[in-house]
Design a protein around this motif. Structure first.
Motif, PDB file in Angstrom:
ATOM      1  N   THR A 158       0.838  -1.202   0.000  1.00 52.53           N
ATOM      2  CA  THR A 158       0.000   0.000   0.000  1.00 52.53           C
ATOM      3  C   THR A 158       0.873   1.252   0.000  1.00 52.53           C
ATOM      4  OG1 THR A 158      -1.779  -1.119   1.204  1.00 52.53           O
ATOM      5  CG2 THR A 158      -1.754   1.281   1.280  1.00 52.53           C
ATOM      6  N   VAL A 159       0.514   2.226  -0.851  1.00 53.36           N
ATOM      7  CA  VAL A 159       1.257   3.491  -0.906  1.00 53.36           C
ATOM      8  C   VAL A 159       0.361   4.687  -0.578  1.00 53.36           C
ATOM      9  CG1 VAL A 159       2.999   2.651  -2.523  1.00 53.36           C
ATOM     10  CG2 VAL A 159       0.869   3.644  -3.404  1.00 53.36           C
ATOM     11  N   GLY A 160      -0.913   4.451  -0.418  1.00 54.21           N
ATOM     12  CA  GLY A 160      -1.847   5.507  -0.049  1.00 54.21           C
ATOM     13  C   GLY A 160      -3.140   4.888   0.435  1.00 54.21           C
ATOM     14  N   TYR A 161      -3.931   5.653   1.175  1.00 58.14           N
ATOM     15  CA  TYR A 161      -5.180   5.087   1.678  1.00 58.14           C
ATOM     16  C   TYR A 161      -6.194   6.182   1.973  1.00 58.14           C
ATOM     17  CZ  TYR A 161      -3.815   6.522   6.433  1.00 58.14           C
ATOM     18  OH  TYR A 161      -3.457   7.254   7.542  1.00 58.14           O
ATOM     19  N   ARG A 162      -7.443   5.754   2.067  1.00 59.46           N
ATOM     20  CA  ARG A 162      -8.536   6.617   2.524  1.00 59.46           C
ATOM     21  C   ARG A 162      -9.452   5.783   3.397  1.00 59.46           C
ATOM     22  NH1 ARG A 162     -13.734   8.958   0.421  1.00 59.46           N
ATOM     23  NH2 ARG A 162     -13.602   7.669  -1.460  1.00 59.46           N
ATOM     24  N   ILE A 163      -9.721   6.269   4.596  1.00 63.80           N
ATOM     25  CA  ILE A 163     -10.603   5.566   5.531  1.00 63.80           C
ATOM     26  C   ILE A 163     -11.875   6.389   5.710  1.00 63.80           C
ATOM     27  CG2 ILE A 163     -10.911   4.763   7.899  1.00 63.80           C
ATOM     28  CD1 ILE A 163      -7.933   4.210   8.024  1.00 63.80           C
ATOM     29  N   GLY A 164     -13.005   5.759   5.458  1.00 66.51           N
ATOM     30  CA  GLY A 164     -14.293   6.399   5.666  1.00 66.51           C
ATOM     31  C   GLY A 164     -15.003   5.784   6.849  1.00 66.51           C
ATOM     32  N   VAL A 165     -15.630   6.625   7.661  1.00 67.84           N
ATOM     33  CA  VAL A 165     -16.355   6.165   8.847  1.00 67.84           C
ATOM     34  C   VAL A 165     -17.824   6.529   8.683  1.00 67.84           C
ATOM     35  CG1 VAL A 165     -16.560   6.278  11.353  1.00 67.84           C
ATOM     36  CG2 VAL A 165     -14.313   6.550  10.265  1.00 67.84           C
ATOM     37  N   GLY A 166     -18.683   5.542   8.839  1.00 72.39           N
ATOM     38  CA  GLY A 166     -20.107   5.798   8.713  1.00 72.39           C
ATOM     39  C   GLY A 166     -20.888   5.122   9.825  1.00 72.39           C
ATOM     40  N   PHE A 167     -22.116   5.563  10.003  1.00 75.10           N
ATOM     41  CA  PHE A 167     -23.002   4.904  10.961  1.00 75.10           C
ATOM     42  C   PHE A 167     -24.172   4.302  10.198  1.00 75.10           C
ATOM     43  CE2 PHE A 167     -24.619   9.185  10.531  1.00 75.10           C
ATOM     44  CZ  PHE A 167     -25.995   9.035  10.513  1.00 75.10           C
ATOM     45  N   ASN A 226      -1.297   7.215  -5.595  1.00 72.01           N
ATOM     46  CA  ASN A 226      -2.490   6.554  -6.125  1.00 72.01           C
ATOM     47  C   ASN A 226      -2.346   5.046  -6.279  1.00 72.01           C
ATOM     48  OD1 ASN A 226      -4.007   8.921  -6.327  1.00 72.01           O
ATOM     49  ND2 ASN A 226      -3.122   9.416  -8.321  1.00 72.01           N
ATOM     50  N   GLY A 227      -1.127   4.560  -6.540  1.00 73.72           N
ATOM     51  CA  GLY A 227      -0.976   3.142  -6.824  1.00 73.72           C
ATOM     52  C   GLY A 227      -1.602   2.792  -8.165  1.00 73.72           C
ATOM     53  N   ASN A 228      -1.723   1.494  -8.445  1.00 71.02           N
ATOM     54  CA  ASN A 228      -2.346   1.078  -9.704  1.00 71.02           C
ATOM     55  C   ASN A 228      -3.570   0.189  -9.510  1.00 71.02           C
ATOM     56  OD1 ASN A 228      -1.047  -1.387  -9.031  1.00 71.02           O
ATOM     57  ND2 ASN A 228       0.793  -0.742 -10.163  1.00 71.02           N
ATOM     58  N   PHE A 242     -16.340   1.000   9.299  1.00 74.54           N
ATOM     59  CA  PHE A 242     -15.088   1.626   8.872  1.00 74.54           C
ATOM     60  C   PHE A 242     -14.628   0.936   7.590  1.00 74.54           C
ATOM     61  CE2 PHE A 242     -15.595   1.878  13.363  1.00 74.54           C
ATOM     62  CZ  PHE A 242     -15.124   3.120  13.747  1.00 74.54           C
ATOM     63  N   VAL A 243     -14.424   1.722   6.550  1.00 73.34           N
ATOM     64  CA  VAL A 243     -13.995   1.172   5.264  1.00 73.34           C
ATOM     65  C   VAL A 243     -12.644   1.771   4.903  1.00 73.34           C
ATOM     66  CG1 VAL A 243     -14.503   0.964   2.805  1.00 73.34           C
ATOM     67  CG2 VAL A 243     -16.359   0.830   4.483  1.00 73.34           C
ATOM     68  N   GLY A 244     -11.661   0.905   4.693  1.00 71.96           N
ATOM     69  CA  GLY A 244     -10.341   1.343   4.271  1.00 71.96           C
ATOM     70  C   GLY A 244     -10.127   1.050   2.799  1.00 71.96           C
ATOM     71  N   LEU A 245      -9.822   2.077   2.027  1.00 76.04           N
ATOM     72  CA  LEU A 245      -9.455   1.915   0.620  1.00 76.04           C
ATOM     73  C   LEU A 245      -7.941   1.998   0.526  1.00 76.04           C
ATOM     74  CD1 LEU A 245     -12.072   4.218  -1.169  1.00 76.04           C
ATOM     75  CD2 LEU A 245     -12.185   1.748  -0.830  1.00 76.04           C
ATOM     76  N   TRP A 246      -7.333   0.935   0.039  1.00 72.64           N
ATOM     77  CA  TRP A 246      -5.875   0.862  -0.036  1.00 72.64           C
ATOM     78  C   TRP A 246      -5.425   1.044  -1.481  1.00 72.64           C
ATOM     79  CZ3 TRP A 246      -5.494   1.295   4.831  1.00 72.64           C
ATOM     80  CH2 TRP A 246      -6.270   0.534   5.711  1.00 72.64           C
ATOM     81  N   PHE A 247      -4.579   2.038  -1.704  1.00 70.18           N
ATOM     82  CA  PHE A 247      -4.032   2.290  -3.039  1.00 70.18           C
ATOM     83  C   PHE A 247      -2.716   1.517  -3.142  1.00 70.18           C
ATOM     84  CE2 PHE A 247      -6.062   6.525  -1.878  1.00 70.18           C
ATOM     85  CZ  PHE A 247      -7.318   6.094  -2.290  1.00 70.18           C
ATOM     86  N   VAL A 248      -2.733   0.473  -3.933  1.00 67.51           N
ATOM     87  CA  VAL A 248      -1.654  -0.511  -3.967  1.00 67.51           C
ATOM     88  C   VAL A 248      -0.871  -0.377  -5.267  1.00 67.51           C
ATOM     89  CG1 VAL A 248      -1.161  -2.986  -3.956  1.00 67.51           C
ATOM     90  CG2 VAL A 248      -2.995  -2.071  -2.520  1.00 67.51           C
ATOM     91  N   ASN A 249       0.478  -0.425  -5.154  1.00 72.12           N
ATOM     92  CA  ASN A 249       1.281  -0.304  -6.375  1.00 72.12           C
ATOM     93  C   ASN A 249       1.842  -1.635  -6.861  1.00 72.12           C
ATOM     94  OD1 ASN A 249       3.397  -0.889  -4.654  1.00 72.12           O
ATOM     95  ND2 ASN A 249       4.506   1.033  -4.972  1.00 72.12           N
ATOM     96  N   GLY A 250       1.786  -2.677  -6.024  1.00 72.58           N
ATOM     97  CA  GLY A 250       2.258  -3.988  -6.444  1.00 72.58           C
ATOM     98  C   GLY A 250       3.763  -4.136  -6.480  1.00 72.58           C
ATOM     99  N   ASN A 251       4.493  -3.123  -5.976  1.00 72.35           N
ATOM    100  CA  ASN A 251       5.958  -3.172  -6.030  1.00 72.35           C
ATOM    101  C   ASN A 251       6.602  -3.051  -4.655  1.00 72.35           C
ATOM    102  OD1 ASN A 251       6.106  -3.338  -8.904  1.00 72.35           O
ATOM    103  ND2 ASN A 251       5.664  -1.144  -9.015  1.00 72.35           N
ATOM    104  N   GLY A 252       5.887  -3.438  -3.610  1.00 69.67           N
ATOM    105  CA  GLY A 252       6.510  -3.458  -2.299  1.00 69.67           C
ATOM    106  C   GLY A 252       6.093  -2.361  -1.349  1.00 69.67           C
ATOM    107  N   GLY A 253       5.285  -1.418  -1.779  1.00 71.26           N
ATOM    108  CA  GLY A 253       4.782  -0.400  -0.866  1.00 71.26           C
ATOM    109  C   GLY A 253       5.798   0.664  -0.516  1.00 71.26           C
ATOM    110  N   CYS A 254       5.756   1.133   0.736  1.00 69.00           N
ATOM    111  CA  CYS A 254       6.605   2.239   1.176  1.00 69.00           C
ATOM    112  C   CYS A 254       8.081   1.843   1.151  1.00 69.00           C
ATOM    113  CB  CYS A 254       6.220   2.678   2.587  1.00 69.00           C
ATOM    114  SG  CYS A 254       4.523   3.288   2.741  1.00 69.00           S
TER     115      CYS A 254
END
Length: 240
Positions: free
Chosen positions: A155-164, A189-191, A217-229
């Protein structure tokens, strides 16, 4: 042909090409379109190439196309509330975030005395007018950390949304709780995008009434497929 003549010819060609481009693109015109039930009206500067459509999906539920992109000029969405003035609660406009699968409040609330409600939008999609919910959410720092541990290793980026979860079972995003981040706090952004989800509950005040509320809680992970950070960076929220 001398240099002056060549310069003059170049200017003429440039002006001609610019005129052709403007003709092909077309100037935006003030346009207005309404839903078949005349409740929702969309108004704004619309180019001929933009095909704005309104689909009526239910009572105060509409899809405005094209969705999934950002417009260069905002459109005004106005909902006629004269058919719902017998309500005893405030309402607001909600937009459905299809990435985190949550409704998001995108307008200030209005009371039953108001005959309409409007917003300016650069992004279209699914809209609804629903009861406004004023929720005082608790601090979910530990849950954010737990969800971050579920991020894929690349993962190189993320967005977490919180809802009820509302009474009808749909998730409504809690204002001010979305967290974005990335390697060292920089969002990339990742790919590809992957998703994780957690649930929690808390007893809080909703519209001044204390009640037990389920949160998602929903986590969107922006993944690059090349090892992350890299360079010993870790996933951190932006602005830290």
């Amino acid at each position: 042909m001398n240099r002056t003549s060549l310069y003059f010819v170049s200017i003429v060609i440039l002006i001609s090409l610019t005129s052709v481009f403007i003709f092909l693109v077309g100037d935006p015109e003030k346009s207005s379109i309404s839903s078949d039930d005349q409740v929702l009206t969309v108004t704004g500067l619309i180019r001929e190439s933009q095909n704005i459509e309104i689909q009526t999906l239910g009572s105060f539920l509409y899809r405005v196309e094209p969705s999934g992109g950002v417009l260069t000029e905002p459109l005004q969405l106005t909902f006629d509330l004269t058919g719902a003035q017998d309500r005893d609660f405030d309402v607001a406009i909600y937009w459905y975030d299809e990435e985190v699968l949550m409704w998001e409040i995108v307008s200030a609330p209005v009371d039953q005395a108001q005959e309409s409600i409007s917003i300016q939008r650069y992004e279209l999609g699914l809209f609804s007018v629903r009861e406004y919910v004023d929720i005082n959410a608790p601090d979910f720092i530990s849950t954010y950390d737990e969800l971050l541990q579920m991020a894929p290793s690349d993962t190189v980026g993320y967005r977490i949304g919180v809802g009820f979860l509302s009474d009808d079972g749909s998730a409504v995003k809690v204002p001010g709780t979305t967290q974005t981040g990335g390697c060292g706090g920089v969002v990339l952004n990742g790919n590809t995008i992957e998703k994780s989800q957690l649930k929690d509950s808390a007893r809080i005040f909703v519209n001044d009434v204390e009640t037990e509320v389920d949160f998602i809680f929903v986590g969107l992970w922006f993944v690059n497929g090349n090892g992350g950070c890299v360079d010993e960076l870790i996933l951190e929220p932006t602005g830290m």
